[in-house]
Write an enzyme that holds these catalytic residues in place. Sequence first.
Site, PDB file in Angstrom:
ATOM      1  N   LYS A 194       0.855  -1.183   0.000  1.00  0.00           N
ATOM      2  CA  LYS A 194       0.000   0.000   0.000  1.00  0.00           C
ATOM      3  C   LYS A 194       0.889   1.230   0.000  1.00  0.00           C
ATOM      4  O   LYS A 194       1.671   1.439   0.937  1.00  0.00           O
ATOM      5  CB  LYS A 194      -0.889  -0.013   1.247  1.00  0.00           C
ATOM      6  N   LYS A 248      -2.367  -1.601  -3.632  1.00  0.00           N
ATOM      7  CA  LYS A 248      -3.205  -0.409  -3.631  1.00  0.00           C
ATOM      8  C   LYS A 248      -2.351   0.834  -3.716  1.00  0.00           C
ATOM      9  O   LYS A 248      -1.357   0.898  -2.990  1.00  0.00           O
ATOM     10  CB  LYS A 248      -4.005  -0.424  -2.323  1.00  0.00           C
TER      11      LYS A 248
HETATM   12  C1  PBG Z   1      -7.582   3.112   5.817  1.00  0.00           C
HETATM   13  C2  PBG Z   1      -7.855   3.065   4.352  1.00  0.00           C
HETATM   14  C3  PBG Z   1      -7.679   4.054   3.364  1.00  0.00           C
HETATM   15  C4  PBG Z   1      -8.205   3.546   2.190  1.00  0.00           C
HETATM   16  C5  PBG Z   1      -8.659   2.253   2.467  1.00  0.00           C
HETATM   17  N1  PBG Z   1      -8.411   1.971   3.808  1.00  0.00           N
HETATM   18  C6  PBG Z   1      -7.171   5.447   3.452  1.00  0.00           C
HETATM   19  C7  PBG Z   1      -5.788   5.750   3.806  1.00  0.00           C
HETATM   20  O1  PBG Z   1      -4.908   4.880   3.897  1.00  0.00           O
HETATM   21  O2  PBG Z   1      -5.568   6.928   4.063  1.00  0.00           O
HETATM   22  C8  PBG Z   1      -8.300   4.278   0.871  1.00  0.00           C
HETATM   23  C9  PBG Z   1      -9.303   3.745  -0.077  1.00  0.00           C
HETATM   24  C10 PBG Z   1      -9.643   4.661  -1.203  1.00  0.00           C
HETATM   25  O3  PBG Z   1      -9.013   5.697  -1.440  1.00  0.00           O
HETATM   26  O4  PBG Z   1     -10.617   4.329  -1.881  1.00  0.00           O
HETATM   27  N2  PBG Z   1      -6.269   3.143   6.210  1.00  0.00           N
END
Ligand code: PBG
Length: 324
Positions: A194, A248
């Site tokens: 991520k 992601k």
């Molecule tokens: C929580 C999380 C996030 C997303 C999914 N789980 C946000 C982040 O890491 O700030 C983002 C999902 C999206 O942008 O659709 N940590």
Amino acid sequence: MNIRPRINRWTPSRRDLNFGTSILSSLVQPHFVVSGVGVDEPISSMPGIHRQSPDVLLQTIASDMELGIHAHMLFAVIEPSMKDANASIASSPEMHLMGLIRELKSTYGDSIVVLTDVCLCTATDHGHCGIIHDDVIDNDLTVAELCSIALAHAEAGADYVSASDMMDGRVLAIREALEQAGHVSTGILSYSVKYASSFYGPFRDAASSSPSFGDRGSHQMDIRSGYSEAVLEAMGDESEGADIIMIKPALTYLDVVRKVSDNVSRPVAVYNVSGEYSMVLSSTPDQHSRGKMVREILHSFKRAGADIIVSYHAREAVSCNWLE
Ligand code: PBG
């Protein structure tokens, strides 16, 4: 002991999600769950996506299920007054999300796959994904809290707890906590790779989870990082017992999806994130042009090696027959 390959085969809907070969069977629809009754609020930065209370969301999911979308990812949106420094509410059995999980599993049983987001950021008053100690996000204190959240979701009946925090060692800790509590069929979807991306903006609006200071650079991956760290994270999570490995965002990291899927044995998921969704919505004048673009995007995920696709486009793509 931390690897249980049966988890991904446990129910017919899990088998379809992990091993089905169509785009339809790969789709996961994300949802934002608020407390209350009768709440149905559009999210301005994500046209077509709403924050809904459990009663309204049950109807939304009923129609998604009828369309053939059987996998649903739930994000709890927490009232500001309920947040604190340690995200205490996130693991409370009384929190509105838990009731919804119980209701979905009692209504649909093995024909639904319920995935729940496990992170602290929507429940901390500072908006960070972890517990802050001496001005830094403390890895191990955060992992302990993540285990409590994952256990509460498993207790309510979640099929997969989805760790989106990027702390070190959390997959193994969650696996051990689940084992000790007897939850041998609860899966772990790990957000293994991520990136600290600028494509999460609309989500942070939707879930009110923006950090009030600083950023997520100390735990999410650097956007300049090459394949070796992505493969290290993915293989590490696999050996700790992750059942699904996620990358992601999706569109700007398709090369990473290919690299990771060539190197792991567990199913690979991509998260087609909020900023990617909003970009498509704002660059297509009508539904027809949007359909063509979304279809092309969904095929690019499959070609890169994704088994599972988490996408805000899922519902529209199926209901408008864009997958044909
Ligand atoms: C929580 C999380 C996030 C997303 C999914 N789980 C946000 C982040 O890491 O700030 C983002 C999902 C999206 O942008 O659709 N940590």
